[in-house]
Scaffold this motif. Sequence first.
Motif, PDB file in Angstrom:
ATOM      1  N   PHE A  49       3.642  11.321 -15.089  1.00  0.00           N
ATOM      2  CA  PHE A  49       4.636  11.599 -14.057  1.00  0.00           C
ATOM      3  C   PHE A  49       4.706  13.088 -13.744  1.00  0.00           C
ATOM      4  CE2 PHE A  49       8.900  12.776 -12.720  1.00  0.00           C
ATOM      5  CZ  PHE A  49       9.001  11.983 -11.588  1.00  0.00           C
ATOM      6  N   THR A  50       4.741  13.371 -12.442  1.00  0.00           N
ATOM      7  CA  THR A  50       4.762  14.776 -12.046  1.00  0.00           C
ATOM      8  C   THR A  50       5.375  14.945 -10.657  1.00  0.00           C
ATOM      9  OG1 THR A  50       3.397  16.673 -11.481  1.00  0.00           O
ATOM     10  CG2 THR A  50       2.406  14.520 -11.176  1.00  0.00           C
ATOM     11  N   LEU A  51       6.032  16.062 -10.441  1.00  0.00           N
ATOM     12  CA  LEU A  51       6.530  16.402  -9.106  1.00  0.00           C
ATOM     13  C   LEU A  51       5.711  17.544  -8.525  1.00  0.00           C
ATOM     14  CD1 LEU A  51      10.382  16.144  -9.652  1.00  0.00           C
ATOM     15  CD2 LEU A  51       8.970  14.658  -8.234  1.00  0.00           C
ATOM     16  N   GLU A  52       4.650  17.902  -9.262  1.00  0.00           N
ATOM     17  CA  GLU A  52       3.829  19.065  -8.925  1.00  0.00           C
ATOM     18  C   GLU A  52       3.330  19.017  -7.471  1.00  0.00           C
ATOM     19  OE1 GLU A  52       2.191  22.612  -9.119  1.00  0.00           O
ATOM     20  OE2 GLU A  52       3.473  21.732 -10.678  1.00  0.00           O
ATOM     21  N   ASN A  53       2.885  17.802  -7.020  1.00  0.00           N
ATOM     22  CA  ASN A  53       2.354  17.659  -5.657  1.00  0.00           C
ATOM     23  C   ASN A  53       3.382  18.056  -4.615  1.00  0.00           C
ATOM     24  OD1 ASN A  53      -0.228  16.654  -6.403  1.00  0.00           O
ATOM     25  ND2 ASN A  53       0.743  14.686  -6.900  1.00  0.00           N
ATOM     26  N   TYR A  54       4.626  17.648  -4.850  1.00  0.00           N
ATOM     27  CA  TYR A  54       5.685  17.936  -3.877  1.00  0.00           C
ATOM     28  C   TYR A  54       6.087  19.406  -3.932  1.00  0.00           C
ATOM     29  CZ  TYR A  54       5.886  12.999  -2.980  1.00  0.00           C
ATOM     30  OH  TYR A  54       5.546  11.732  -2.613  1.00  0.00           O
ATOM     31  N   PRO A  89       0.819  -1.225   0.000  1.00  0.00           N
ATOM     32  CA  PRO A  89       0.000   0.000   0.000  1.00  0.00           C
ATOM     33  C   PRO A  89       0.847   1.266   0.000  1.00  0.00           C
ATOM     34  CG  PRO A  89      -0.802  -1.549   1.629  1.00  0.00           C
ATOM     35  CD  PRO A  89       0.454  -2.124   1.095  1.00  0.00           C
ATOM     36  N   VAL A  90       1.952   1.248   0.742  1.00  0.00           N
ATOM     37  CA  VAL A  90       2.797   2.451   0.779  1.00  0.00           C
ATOM     38  C   VAL A  90       3.369   2.734  -0.603  1.00  0.00           C
ATOM     39  CG1 VAL A  90       4.984   3.370   1.633  1.00  0.00           C
ATOM     40  CG2 VAL A  90       3.366   2.356   3.237  1.00  0.00           C
ATOM     41  N   LEU A  91       3.820   1.673  -1.256  1.00  0.00           N
ATOM     42  CA  LEU A  91       4.372   1.851  -2.607  1.00  0.00           C
ATOM     43  C   LEU A  91       3.298   2.388  -3.553  1.00  0.00           C
ATOM     44  CD1 LEU A  91       6.679  -1.283  -2.979  1.00  0.00           C
ATOM     45  CD2 LEU A  91       7.334   1.100  -2.600  1.00  0.00           C
ATOM     46  N   THR A  92       2.091   1.873  -3.436  1.00  0.00           N
ATOM     47  CA  THR A  92       0.975   2.354  -4.253  1.00  0.00           C
ATOM     48  C   THR A  92       0.747   3.839  -4.017  1.00  0.00           C
ATOM     49  OG1 THR A  92       0.012   0.220  -3.716  1.00  0.00           O
ATOM     50  CG2 THR A  92      -1.368   1.744  -4.951  1.00  0.00           C
ATOM     51  N   MET A  93       0.840   4.201  -2.739  1.00  0.00           N
ATOM     52  CA  MET A  93       0.608   5.593  -2.361  1.00  0.00           C
ATOM     53  C   MET A  93       1.683   6.515  -2.949  1.00  0.00           C
ATOM     54  SD  MET A  93       0.518   6.966   1.515  1.00  0.00           S
ATOM     55  CE  MET A  93       2.288   7.045   1.641  1.00  0.00           C
ATOM     56  N   VAL A  94       2.951   6.082  -2.814  1.00  0.00           N
ATOM     57  CA  VAL A  94       4.047   6.882  -3.366  1.00  0.00           C
ATOM     58  C   VAL A  94       3.871   7.008  -4.881  1.00  0.00           C
ATOM     59  CG1 VAL A  94       6.550   6.991  -3.710  1.00  0.00           C
ATOM     60  CG2 VAL A  94       5.622   6.198  -1.528  1.00  0.00           C
ATOM     61  N   HIS A  95       3.495   5.909  -5.479  1.00  0.00           N
ATOM     62  CA  HIS A  95       3.279   5.877  -6.919  1.00  0.00           C
ATOM     63  C   HIS A  95       2.213   6.901  -7.315  1.00  0.00           C
ATOM     64  CE1 HIS A  95       1.522   4.080 -10.651  1.00  0.00           C
ATOM     65  NE2 HIS A  95       2.813   4.108 -10.973  1.00  0.00           N
ATOM     66  N   LEU A  96       1.108   6.892  -6.569  1.00  0.00           N
ATOM     67  CA  LEU A  96       0.001   7.805  -6.858  1.00  0.00           C
ATOM     68  C   LEU A  96       0.456   9.259  -6.753  1.00  0.00           C
ATOM     69  CD1 LEU A  96      -3.091   8.117  -7.338  1.00  0.00           C
ATOM     70  CD2 LEU A  96      -3.338   8.209  -4.857  1.00  0.00           C
ATOM     71  N   SER A  97       1.287   9.548  -5.733  1.00  0.00           N
ATOM     72  CA  SER A  97       1.708  10.937  -5.526  1.00  0.00           C
ATOM     73  C   SER A  97       2.609  11.424  -6.658  1.00  0.00           C
ATOM     74  CB  SER A  97       2.417  11.083  -4.185  1.00  0.00           C
ATOM     75  OG  SER A  97       3.703  10.506  -4.250  1.00  0.00           O
ATOM     76  N   LEU A  98       3.190  10.501  -7.402  1.00  0.00           N
ATOM     77  CA  LEU A  98       4.145  10.882  -8.446  1.00  0.00           C
ATOM     78  C   LEU A  98       3.557  10.809  -9.846  1.00  0.00           C
ATOM     79  CD1 LEU A  98       7.370   9.106  -7.145  1.00  0.00           C
ATOM     80  CD2 LEU A  98       6.997  11.568  -7.301  1.00  0.00           C
ATOM     81  N   ASP A 135      -8.598  15.372  -3.169  1.00  0.00           N
ATOM     82  CA  ASP A 135      -7.326  15.460  -3.904  1.00  0.00           C
ATOM     83  C   ASP A 135      -6.406  14.338  -3.434  1.00  0.00           C
ATOM     84  OD1 ASP A 135      -5.027  16.088  -5.207  1.00  0.00           O
ATOM     85  OD2 ASP A 135      -5.080  18.231  -4.708  1.00  0.00           O
ATOM     86  N   TRP A 136      -6.628  13.136  -3.930  1.00  0.00           N
ATOM     87  CA  TRP A 136      -5.875  11.965  -3.466  1.00  0.00           C
ATOM     88  C   TRP A 136      -4.377  12.071  -3.739  1.00  0.00           C
ATOM     89  CZ3 TRP A 136      -7.798   6.718  -2.041  1.00  0.00           C
ATOM     90  CH2 TRP A 136      -9.088   6.791  -1.495  1.00  0.00           C
ATOM     91  N   PRO A 137      -3.976  12.510  -4.899  1.00  0.00           N
ATOM     92  CA  PRO A 137      -2.526  12.573  -5.167  1.00  0.00           C
ATOM     93  C   PRO A 137      -1.797  13.490  -4.185  1.00  0.00           C
ATOM     94  CG  PRO A 137      -3.736  12.742  -7.202  1.00  0.00           C
ATOM     95  CD  PRO A 137      -4.753  12.817  -6.110  1.00  0.00           C
ATOM     96  N   PHE A 138      -2.366  14.661  -3.860  1.00  0.00           N
ATOM     97  CA  PHE A 138      -1.707  15.574  -2.941  1.00  0.00           C
ATOM     98  C   PHE A 138      -1.696  14.976  -1.528  1.00  0.00           C
ATOM     99  CE2 PHE A 138      -1.573  19.648  -0.433  1.00  0.00           C
ATOM    100  CZ  PHE A 138      -0.238  19.885  -0.702  1.00  0.00           C
TER     101      PHE A 138
END
Lengths: 326, 372
Positions: free
Chosen positions: A87-92, A65-74, A288-291
Amino acid sequence: MSRTESIDVPERVTPHVTRLRANAKEGAFARRMAKVWEFATGTRMAGYVLVAPAVLFLAVWFVWPVLTMVHLSLTSRVVEGVSVEGFTLENYVRLFSSDLYFRILLRTLRIALLTSLFTALFAYPLAIAIARGGPSLARLVTITLLAPLLVNVVVRSYGWQTILNKTGALAWVLKIFGISNPPVLLYTEWAVLIACVHVYLPFMVMPIAGAIGRIDRSVEEAARVAGATRLAVLRRIILPLSLPGLAVGASLVFSLSAAAYVTPQILGGNFSPLLGTLIEQQILTLNDWPFGAAISTLLIALVLASNLIFLKLVSRRFARWTAGAR
Amino acid sequence: MATTSVSGGGEVRLAGICRSYGDTQVVRDVNLIAASGSILALLGPSGCGKTTTLRMVAGLVQPSAGDILIDGVSVTGQPVHKRNLGMLFQNYALFPHLTVRENVAFGLAMRGVPKGDTVRRAKEALALVRLSGFEDRMPAALSGGQQQRVAMARAIAYRPRVLLLDEPFGALDKKLREEMQIELRQLCNELGLTTILVTHDQEEALILADQIAVMRSGRIEQVDNARAVYERPISHFVADFIGTSNFIPASIVDMRDGRMTLRSTAGHVFESTVPNDFSIQERVAVAIRPESMRLTPGELPAAANRLTGTIVRSLFKGQVLSVWMKPHGQAELQPELQVSIPIEDAARMSPQPGETWSAQWSAARTLVVREQ
């Protein structure tokens, strides 16, 4: 046979192996079990075999799940309510460019740190009482300490709310002592801190009590005879020798309070949100799941990093005591 | 040797100390003096109260009654850290998180000795226990014997008035133990340290101590120098605990010119010239050490200090051959007599099971002890 002969079977295991070997004469199943047992305990594989179930469980229910989450954020971002893939770094970038998020991050770390500090301060007297007091005192302290864990965290937080309220129990008591205009604690960081210290205290006390219990009493006595006052024994003997317990406790309390959600939500409200509150807002309110995933990733990274640094510091010190022991 | 380390030991006096836990009296009315610079051993089986007595001197246990004085000053109310004592524990109790130097310097640091002096005196103490060059090691990296030496250096570095030893050699193997015992004795004598040693090992007490206090169920049974305790035990218990003895219950029938005549219920007559305080008609026991007896083959005419019997078994024990003999017509006493034959004599005579032999011994080796 040659395998078991070349490898040291721990002494406490040998009787089991011998017994199983004896039983093995009675049937194929027993013989097979004896082999499995020997394999699981007598070889270098033993460690891996023993931790395998837990590792598997964590891999499926935590790492994945953590990997899925990191994946989603990117890989996705939400622009004006619409999800954009790729692919995006916008969230960060958004997370680090806003002063608001940075303040919440700092507040989260501050509360986690202060909670660890205060629980450690309160934990030592209690841990000493548990480890060194008489059996009835130790039992009383342990029960008093663990009892709050039986109460649901929501109920407990509302309990604190009625105490810390402007017209609550604390204000009433302070008024008796002549403080007519008591400071309002509810919906401030202090309220969150007080509740966190209360909730997470047992997680600090128990490992420290365990560590103190393992200190040889005659080591303390040797220090006393050599001229150390009780305070000096605490500072020079008990404190350094209980560091491993403190490390475990601090790691637990820091992680738990950094990730706390219910307590800050109820006692801090929207006036002092923490990262947990922020994540909930992003995911459940703003959708806003990705953020939300990006904030969660940051939280996990921070907690992991601080734990690693802390454990490294303690283990280096601990390694020094046992230098040459093996 | 470092001359600065010589310190005058204090005289320890225990005046009627008692200790009870609930209803159990562990130590009852113990009166003892450890003279300045001497080594006193508290010897007894486990549970006899010897360790509790030592811990009361250290201040780790409070006496229920009585007083403890060092150099005539009561220390009973004094906290442990103010008593200025050194103590060795059974498991060494080194500080695992400190280096050898820091361990040894601990007591000095606690006394506020300046850093430079601390280092120098720790070095001196380590030299005394022949452990120079180990200053920076951690205790876990040392062998049992070395840890013992560190504990010793730690205990003497701050020149305590009294050294307390709680079964200090229990965890060492026999050879190392003997080495350490001799070293310890030398060190204590060199430093003039008053030492109180707790042990259940009679041999250790005999090797180390100037005075031995034999304890039994919380009481002092006998206090004397090592030789006297062995050669003139006052009770069955002491004679049995220190060395081995054959006991024959008897009553005193005559006393004159320092010669005592006794008679067992079976009618055997014994004579003793060992001084004792018993009076006529008293029920006592005759105790004879296995090494005091001489064996001769066959039956001898009845006389004092002479028993005839059948050999039951013999056992080779290194320096001696131990022979067990069942005395004729002695059903009521200890079933078998144990006799030791020095191994050089065993070549000339080796009693075989079933044979009849006679044992005899001199009146000077016939001990008269209180029956328990």
